[in-house]
Design an enzyme around this catalytic site. Structure first.
Site, PDB file in Angstrom:
ATOM      1  N   CYS A   1      23.136  68.794  38.163  1.00  0.00           N
ATOM      2  CA  CYS A   1      23.469  67.440  38.616  1.00  0.00           C
ATOM      3  C   CYS A   1      22.366  66.909  39.537  1.00  0.00           C
ATOM      4  O   CYS A   1      22.000  67.573  40.517  1.00  0.00           O
ATOM      5  CB  CYS A   1      24.791  67.519  39.372  1.00  0.00           C
ATOM      6  N   ASN A   2      21.882  65.726  39.236  1.00  0.00           N
ATOM      7  CA  ASN A   2      20.822  65.138  40.075  1.00  0.00           C
ATOM      8  C   ASN A   2      21.334  64.841  41.488  1.00  0.00           C
ATOM      9  O   ASN A   2      20.627  65.057  42.463  1.00  0.00           O
ATOM     10  CB  ASN A   2      20.323  63.823  39.466  1.00  0.00           C
TER      11      ASN A   2
ATOM     12  N   CYS B   1      19.443  61.187  36.138  1.00  0.00           N
ATOM     13  CA  CYS B   1      20.893  61.421  36.125  1.00  0.00           C
ATOM     14  C   CYS B   1      21.216  62.139  34.818  1.00  0.00           C
ATOM     15  O   CYS B   1      20.640  61.813  33.771  1.00  0.00           O
ATOM     16  CB  CYS B   1      21.643  60.087  36.195  1.00  0.00           C
ATOM     17  N   THR B   2      22.124  63.091  34.916  1.00  0.00           N
ATOM     18  CA  THR B   2      22.461  63.919  33.753  1.00  0.00           C
ATOM     19  C   THR B   2      22.832  63.117  32.508  1.00  0.00           C
ATOM     20  O   THR B   2      22.576  63.539  31.392  1.00  0.00           O
ATOM     21  CB  THR B   2      23.673  64.799  34.094  1.00  0.00           C
ATOM     22  N   HIS B   3      23.479  61.966  32.715  1.00  0.00           N
ATOM     23  CA  HIS B   3      23.989  61.209  31.577  1.00  0.00           C
ATOM     24  C   HIS B   3      22.923  60.364  30.874  1.00  0.00           C
ATOM     25  O   HIS B   3      23.109  59.959  29.736  1.00  0.00           O
ATOM     26  CB  HIS B   3      25.104  60.265  32.022  1.00  0.00           C
TER      27      HIS B   3
ATOM     28  N   GLY C   1      28.152  60.891  42.233  1.00  0.00           N
ATOM     29  CA  GLY C   1      27.137  59.870  42.521  1.00  0.00           C
ATOM     30  C   GLY C   1      27.516  58.879  43.602  1.00  0.00           C
ATOM     31  O   GLY C   1      26.666  58.274  44.237  1.00  0.00           O
TER      32      GLY C   1
ATOM     33  N   ASP D   1      27.556  71.182  37.267  1.00  0.00           N
ATOM     34  CA  ASP D   1      27.427  69.726  37.349  1.00  0.00           C
ATOM     35  C   ASP D   1      28.781  69.164  37.792  1.00  0.00           C
ATOM     36  O   ASP D   1      29.777  69.879  37.810  1.00  0.00           O
ATOM     37  CB  ASP D   1      27.057  69.167  35.958  1.00  0.00           C
ATOM     38  N   SER D   2      28.782  67.877  38.091  1.00  0.00           N
ATOM     39  CA  SER D   2      30.042  67.230  38.440  1.00  0.00           C
ATOM     40  C   SER D   2      30.971  67.142  37.217  1.00  0.00           C
ATOM     41  O   SER D   2      32.165  66.941  37.380  1.00  0.00           O
ATOM     42  CB  SER D   2      29.761  65.833  38.979  1.00  0.00           C
TER      43      SER D   2
ATOM     44  N   GLU E   1      30.450  58.079  29.532  1.00  0.00           N
ATOM     45  CA  GLU E   1      31.729  58.817  29.448  1.00  0.00           C
ATOM     46  C   GLU E   1      32.686  58.135  28.468  1.00  0.00           C
ATOM     47  O   GLU E   1      33.512  58.790  27.843  1.00  0.00           O
ATOM     48  CB  GLU E   1      32.382  58.907  30.832  1.00  0.00           C
TER      49      GLU E   1
HETATM   50  N1  DGL Z   1      25.922  64.412  37.301  1.00  0.00           N
HETATM   51  C1  DGL Z   1      25.656  63.232  38.083  1.00  0.00           C
HETATM   52  C2  DGL Z   1      24.150  63.122  38.353  1.00  0.00           C
HETATM   53  O1  DGL Z   1      23.339  63.647  37.619  1.00  0.00           O
HETATM   54  C3  DGL Z   1      26.171  61.984  37.404  1.00  0.00           C
HETATM   55  C4  DGL Z   1      27.682  61.889  37.344  1.00  0.00           C
HETATM   56  C5  DGL Z   1      28.322  61.785  38.702  1.00  0.00           C
HETATM   57  O2  DGL Z   1      28.094  60.797  39.430  1.00  0.00           O
HETATM   58  O3  DGL Z   1      29.040  62.727  39.056  1.00  0.00           O
HETATM   59  O4  DGL Z   1      23.767  62.528  39.319  1.00  0.00           O
END
Ligand code: DGL
Length: 272
Positions: A74-75, A185-187, A44, A11-12, A153
């Site tokens: 990560c999406n 989105c992961t979050h 993102g 993931d990011s 975050e």
């Molecule tokens: N992990 C990213 C997603 O699921 C969200 C955080 C980012 O923008 O890096 O899209």
């Protein structure tokens, strides 16, 4: 391929731990190598080309760890890079989009589905495309929610600021009478209770992290890649790597995951 090799998850940053957590819950025998690109997040708001380049580097790193399969948690990276990297990689690579889309399409009753995600994910149009391919008679309403990631975050999961921003983002979708919402989105699964409260009990919230773990379990079974339980193996079960701020990652990971994360190693991802 060694069926006892670990699964690579990336993931990011920390968000993909929601996917790792589901894999740990649903297929507890599997080993995981997790990489969070904490030096280069957020993805993102980055371009497609950049996210593809980053994803390729991470996959090269994970291959050095001899993973047997890769989950793009990560999406945004799934939206932009999954197809490209799948065609270049000779081990299974899955993303989070298909699993979430499939669940939403089978869950909706009034055929109106909402999707929320980063600017990249929503701008790519991928969720709408995939869901309408699965079921052409549904309507999809997509909305990017760029402030959700920084709020999570910052740990503002239950805060009036988050409530205010979420109700602004969601008002458009509420006006469309959606009965299902994909947390793209992961979050966002970490904001579940806020979203639930604002949308009401009747809207089904789809968490692609959960569905992705189901998909991974099935894939490993079908390809005879599921780990053998009785193997005598004293290797670390879960290993964590980041491109920056290893200690911060360790405390976040310990808060999200079921067990304590003892160590996170920092690597230079630009070398891959
Ligand atoms: N992990 C990213 C997603 O699921 C969200 C955080 C980012 O923008 O890096 O899209």
């Amino acid at each position: 391929m060694d069926r006892n090799a670990p699964v690579g998850v990336f993931d990011s940053g920390v968000g993909g731990l929601t996917v790792a957590r589901e894999i740990m819950r649903q297929i507890p025998d599997e080993r995981i190598i997790y990489f969070g690109d904490t030096a280069r997040l957020p993805y993102g708001s980055k371009s497609r080309d950049t996210v593809i380049r980053y994803s390729r580097q991470i996959i090269r790193f994970l291959r050095t760890m001899e993973v047997k399969a890769i989950v793009i948690a990560c999406n945004t990276a799934s939206s932009y890079a999954l197809e490209v990297v799948q065609s270049e990689t000779d081990i299974p690579v899955i993303g989070v989009i298909n699993a979430g889309a499939r669940t939403a399409v089978s869950a909706t009753r009034n055929k109106k589905i909402g999707v929320i995600g980063t600017e990249g994910t929503i701008g790519s149009g991928i969720y709408t495309e995939v869901m309408r391919k699965m079921r052409p008679d549904i309507e999809v309403f997509a909305k990017s929610c760029p402030l959700f990631v920084p709020l999570v975050e910052e740990g503002l999961l239950h805060d009036s600021v988050t409530d205010e921003i979420a109700s602004r983002y969601l008002s458009e979708l509420k006006g469309k009478y959606i009965d299902t919402l994909v947390l793209g989105c992961t979050h966002y699964p970490l904001l579940r209770s806020t979203l639930r409260r604002l949308l009401g009990e009747e809207v089904i919230l789809v968490n692609p992290a959960y569905e992705t773990a189901v998909e991974l379990r099935e894939l490993l079974m079908h390809q005879n890649l599921n780990r053998q339980k009785d193997e005598a193996d004293n290797k670390e079960k879960y290993q964590f790597f980041v491109s920056d701020l290893a200690e911060k990652f360790t405390s976040f990971a310990t808060a999200i995951l079921p067990g304590e994360v003892k160590e996170t190693r920092k690597i230079n991802i630009e070398e891959y």
